[in-house]
Scaffold this motif. Structure first.
Motif, PDB file in Angstrom:
ATOM      1  N   GLU A   1       7.097  11.592  -5.343  1.00 27.85           N
ATOM      2  CA  GLU A   1       7.462  10.419  -4.539  1.00 27.85           C
ATOM      3  C   GLU A   1       6.538   9.236  -4.842  1.00 27.85           C
ATOM      4  O   GLU A   1       6.981   8.083  -4.929  1.00 27.85           O
ATOM      5  N   MET A   2       5.254   9.526  -5.002  1.00 26.22           N
ATOM      6  CA  MET A   2       4.277   8.476  -5.331  1.00 26.22           C
ATOM      7  C   MET A   2       4.661   7.801  -6.647  1.00 26.22           C
ATOM      8  O   MET A   2       4.655   6.569  -6.758  1.00 26.22           O
ATOM      9  N   TYR A   3       4.998   8.610  -7.627  1.00 29.74           N
ATOM     10  CA  TYR A   3       5.392   8.110  -8.954  1.00 29.74           C
ATOM     11  C   TYR A   3       6.595   7.175  -8.846  1.00 29.74           C
ATOM     12  O   TYR A   3       6.619   6.077  -9.408  1.00 29.74           O
ATOM     13  N   GLN A   4       7.578   7.629  -8.070  1.00 32.42           N
ATOM     14  CA  GLN A   4       8.817   6.867  -7.927  1.00 32.42           C
ATOM     15  C   GLN A   4       8.580   5.512  -7.250  1.00 32.42           C
ATOM     16  O   GLN A   4       9.037   4.475  -7.729  1.00 32.42           O
ATOM     17  N   VAL A   5       7.850   5.530  -6.147  1.00 35.32           N
ATOM     18  CA  VAL A   5       7.616   4.284  -5.401  1.00 35.32           C
ATOM     19  C   VAL A   5       6.757   3.315  -6.211  1.00 35.32           C
ATOM     20  O   VAL A   5       7.040   2.112  -6.267  1.00 35.32           O
ATOM     21  N   ILE A   6       5.731   3.827  -6.879  1.00 33.79           N
ATOM     22  CA  ILE A   6       4.872   2.943  -7.669  1.00 33.79           C
ATOM     23  C   ILE A   6       5.654   2.344  -8.832  1.00 33.79           C
ATOM     24  O   ILE A   6       5.559   1.144  -9.112  1.00 33.79           O
ATOM     25  N   ASN A   7       6.456   3.160  -9.486  1.00 29.99           N
ATOM     26  CA  ASN A   7       7.262   2.639 -10.598  1.00 29.99           C
ATOM     27  C   ASN A   7       8.203   1.524 -10.152  1.00 29.99           C
ATOM     28  O   ASN A   7       8.384   0.543 -10.853  1.00 29.99           O
ATOM     29  N   SER A   8       8.784   1.695  -8.960  1.00 25.31           N
ATOM     30  CA  SER A   8       9.767   0.705  -8.504  1.00 25.31           C
ATOM     31  C   SER A   8       9.093  -0.616  -8.111  1.00 25.31           C
ATOM     32  O   SER A   8       9.755  -1.640  -8.025  1.00 25.31           O
ATOM     33  N   HIS A   9       7.781  -0.595  -7.855  1.00 23.98           N
ATOM     34  CA  HIS A   9       7.075  -1.830  -7.497  1.00 23.98           C
ATOM     35  C   HIS A   9       6.230  -2.388  -8.644  1.00 23.98           C
ATOM     36  O   HIS A   9       5.639  -3.460  -8.524  1.00 23.98           O
ATOM     37  N   PHE A  10       6.164  -1.656  -9.724  1.00 22.88           N
ATOM     38  CA  PHE A  10       5.197  -1.976 -10.778  1.00 22.88           C
ATOM     39  C   PHE A  10       5.475  -3.324 -11.456  1.00 22.88           C
ATOM     40  O   PHE A  10       4.585  -4.174 -11.569  1.00 22.88           O
TER      41      PHE A  10
ATOM     42  N   ASN B   1       1.819  -4.281   3.671  1.00 25.82           N
ATOM     43  CA  ASN B   1       3.097  -3.585   3.658  1.00 25.82           C
ATOM     44  C   ASN B   1       2.861  -2.156   3.201  1.00 25.82           C
ATOM     45  O   ASN B   1       2.549  -1.925   2.033  1.00 25.82           O
ATOM     46  N   ARG B   2       2.988  -1.198   4.129  1.00 25.31           N
ATOM     47  CA  ARG B   2       2.649   0.200   3.809  1.00 25.31           C
ATOM     48  C   ARG B   2       3.901   1.036   3.587  1.00 25.31           C
ATOM     49  O   ARG B   2       4.837   0.990   4.378  1.00 25.31           O
ATOM     50  N   ILE B   3       3.899   1.819   2.517  1.00 30.20           N
ATOM     51  CA  ILE B   3       4.993   2.749   2.222  1.00 30.20           C
ATOM     52  C   ILE B   3       4.405   4.156   2.158  1.00 30.20           C
ATOM     53  O   ILE B   3       3.511   4.415   1.355  1.00 30.20           O
ATOM     54  N   ASP B   4       4.879   5.055   3.014  1.00 34.02           N
ATOM     55  CA  ASP B   4       4.341   6.418   3.056  1.00 34.02           C
ATOM     56  C   ASP B   4       5.086   7.349   2.110  1.00 34.02           C
ATOM     57  O   ASP B   4       6.314   7.343   2.060  1.00 34.02           O
ATOM     58  N   VAL B   5       4.327   8.144   1.385  1.00 31.45           N
ATOM     59  CA  VAL B   5       4.901   9.190   0.535  1.00 31.45           C
ATOM     60  C   VAL B   5       4.142  10.489   0.788  1.00 31.45           C
ATOM     61  O   VAL B   5       3.051  10.467   1.376  1.00 31.45           O
ATOM     62  N   THR B   6       4.724  11.608   0.350  1.00 29.89           N
ATOM     63  CA  THR B   6       4.052  12.900   0.530  1.00 29.89           C
ATOM     64  C   THR B   6       3.638  13.519  -0.805  1.00 29.89           C
ATOM     65  O   THR B   6       2.511  13.950  -0.976  1.00 29.89           O
ATOM     66  N   THR B   7       4.555  13.560  -1.746  1.00 28.22           N
ATOM     67  CA  THR B   7       4.305  14.279  -2.999  1.00 28.22           C
ATOM     68  C   THR B   7       3.965  13.340  -4.160  1.00 28.22           C
ATOM     69  O   THR B   7       4.213  12.130  -4.097  1.00 28.22           O
ATOM     70  N   ALA B   8       3.424  13.932  -5.224  1.00 26.27           N
ATOM     71  CA  ALA B   8       3.140  13.172  -6.441  1.00 26.27           C
ATOM     72  C   ALA B   8       4.420  12.562  -7.012  1.00 26.27           C
ATOM     73  O   ALA B   8       4.419  11.428  -7.511  1.00 26.27           O
TER      74      ALA B   8
ATOM     75  N   LEU C   1       0.854  -1.189   0.000  1.00 28.91           N
ATOM     76  CA  LEU C   1       0.000   0.000   0.000  1.00 28.91           C
ATOM     77  C   LEU C   1       0.889   1.237   0.000  1.00 28.91           C
ATOM     78  O   LEU C   1       1.633   1.480   0.940  1.00 28.91           O
ATOM     79  N   VAL C   2       0.823   2.013  -1.076  1.00 27.89           N
ATOM     80  CA  VAL C   2       1.587   3.261  -1.153  1.00 27.89           C
ATOM     81  C   VAL C   2       0.632   4.379  -0.767  1.00 27.89           C
ATOM     82  O   VAL C   2      -0.350   4.626  -1.462  1.00 27.89           O
ATOM     83  N   SER C   3       0.931   5.026   0.363  1.00 30.00           N
ATOM     84  CA  SER C   3      -0.049   5.926   0.968  1.00 30.00           C
ATOM     85  C   SER C   3       0.433   7.362   1.051  1.00 30.00           C
ATOM     86  O   SER C   3       1.522   7.639   1.546  1.00 30.00           O
ATOM     87  N   GLY C   4      -0.405   8.279   0.597  1.00 28.96           N
ATOM     88  CA  GLY C   4      -0.195   9.695   0.884  1.00 28.96           C
ATOM     89  C   GLY C   4      -0.504   9.969   2.348  1.00 28.96           C
ATOM     90  O   GLY C   4      -0.847   9.055   3.096  1.00 28.96           O
ATOM     91  N   PRO C   5      -0.353  11.247   2.793  1.00 28.63           N
ATOM     92  CA  PRO C   5      -0.567  11.592   4.202  1.00 28.63           C
ATOM     93  C   PRO C   5      -2.034  11.449   4.609  1.00 28.63           C
ATOM     94  O   PRO C   5      -2.875  12.205   4.141  1.00 28.63           O
ATOM     95  N   VAL C   6      -2.329  10.478   5.430  1.00 34.42           N
ATOM     96  CA  VAL C   6      -3.693  10.249   5.932  1.00 34.42           C
ATOM     97  C   VAL C   6      -3.613   9.914   7.416  1.00 34.42           C
ATOM     98  O   VAL C   6      -2.540   9.585   7.924  1.00 34.42           O
TER      99      VAL C   6
END
Lengths: 232, 232
Positions: free
Chosen positions: A86-95, A77-84, A63-68
């Motif tokens: 960072e979200m792009y980077q983490v999702i790409n690396s798991h895609f 397995n949760r990975i926290d991100v803040t910005t778009a 789960l790649v999560s923005g601030p909630v």
């Protein structure tokens, strides 16, 4: 009830056993200065509900999560991100390593072109801020996917079915979950949702107002069936 | 400890018994469209801690709160607002009847000049947003106050004492609480704070890192003393 019967039969079946699922949830925050930022009203509840149910169905969930302000569901397995970005980077690396990707996050489309490291002092009069586009994560995933099953979300305030159908095609998705934000029991912040699910294979499901967990069960049930029919 | 002794002696004294205190806390949200908005990193914790302690000290507390995920402290009358304009309106309507006003909220200085009721569709390329100034609540209170004791906050990232001292004078405050946002145990989001309190009467107190509740006790203690010295 129908829902609890559905829940128990799904759990028994472990319909997603061993599947590697990547889910994004929540908003992103785009910094203007150390104090101010742009964001949106996504609470993360829908994405977290999908992550929770997917784990119950036996999936390996990232789960790649923005601030909630939500707790991590069990066995996720949760990975926290803040910005778009960072979200792009983490999702790409798991895609590449994922079999199903469900992009429930409300990622900012725009971010301030310039950010400053000191708090801006206010001045008299108007202020103009230039925003630039962030990377379109869903488009990028759709363009580059190989065998992955890709699910997007469309949250709209008007012409929702038309926008959703267009987005499904344009972004090369396998399915799209369409939200009408103007309906009282649907969309951001609330604990319920009311959605339409469209698949690339032209199936259309309308799920009436229910808890986000129940909506998650219905979405994942149809995704699992559609996936099975495609032999994935 | 010193703090618990202070806490108990303050509570025993009920130093603010019967005083009508108006406290603002949290951020505001300034709408761009039904989904997107501007905001800031204020968590509301400092203002809520002041409200909690003020009620313990016997004050009649009205707390005007922006969107936060905090519980209302005991014996506090809470009024929720979202935007700077709503904050301005509610504070103005309670101002005359208040003896002490503590403006801990981080109210937006700017809001989008135009907001739209349908979700904006993203387009290629850059986007320019024009922001306009919101009303300066603290300046307005300072300009119009009669017998009220007015406390402001200054949260800065550089030249903090200079900005704070200038703000105290310019806004006609009785006291100002100065935060250095770059210090690790101070400012937005965290549970501790480290502040300098300046009064119009040129008293200066430096409170080292402590819980926001302890900082609230120290601030209210000095405010009560200063108020007493002025015969208010």
């Amino acid at each position: 009830t129908i829902i609890s019967t559905l829940e128990s039969s799904l759990s028994k079946k472990q319909m997603l056993k061993g599947k590697r699922i990547l889910i994004s949830a929540g908003p992103t925050q785009e910094k203007i200065d150390p104090v101010r930022y742009f964001t949106n009203h996504s609470s993360g509840k829908m994405g977290y509900a999908i992550a929770e149910v997917a784990a119950q169905l036996g999936a390996q969930v990232t789960l790649v999560s923005g601030p909630v302000s939500l707790e991590t569901p069990p066995n996720v397995n949760r990975i926290d991100v803040t910005t778009a970005a960072e979200m792009y980077q983490v999702i790409n690396s798991h895609f590449e390593d994922s079999e199903i990707i469900i992009k429930a996050a409300a990622v900012a489309d725009y971010r301030p072109k310039q950010t400053v490291d000191q708090k801006m002092k206010k001045k008299d009069g108007e202020l103009s801020i230039t925003l630039e586009r962030t990377n379109d994560i869903l488009q990028s995933l759709g363009d580059h996917k190989t065998n992955q099953y890709l699910v997007g979300f469309a949250a709209e305030t008007h012409d929702v079915l038309e926008f959703g159908t267009e987005k499904l095609k344009k972004k090369n998705l396998d399915a799209i979950v369409i939200n009408d934000l103007t309906k009282p029991g649907a969309g951001f912040g609330v604990d319920t949702n009311e959605v339409t699910l469209l698949t690339r294979t032209e199936k259309k499901f309308t799920f009436p107002v229910a808890s986000k967990k129940q909506i998650a069960q219905q979405i994942l049930n149809e995704v699992a069936i559609d996936l099975g029919e495609q032999g994935k």
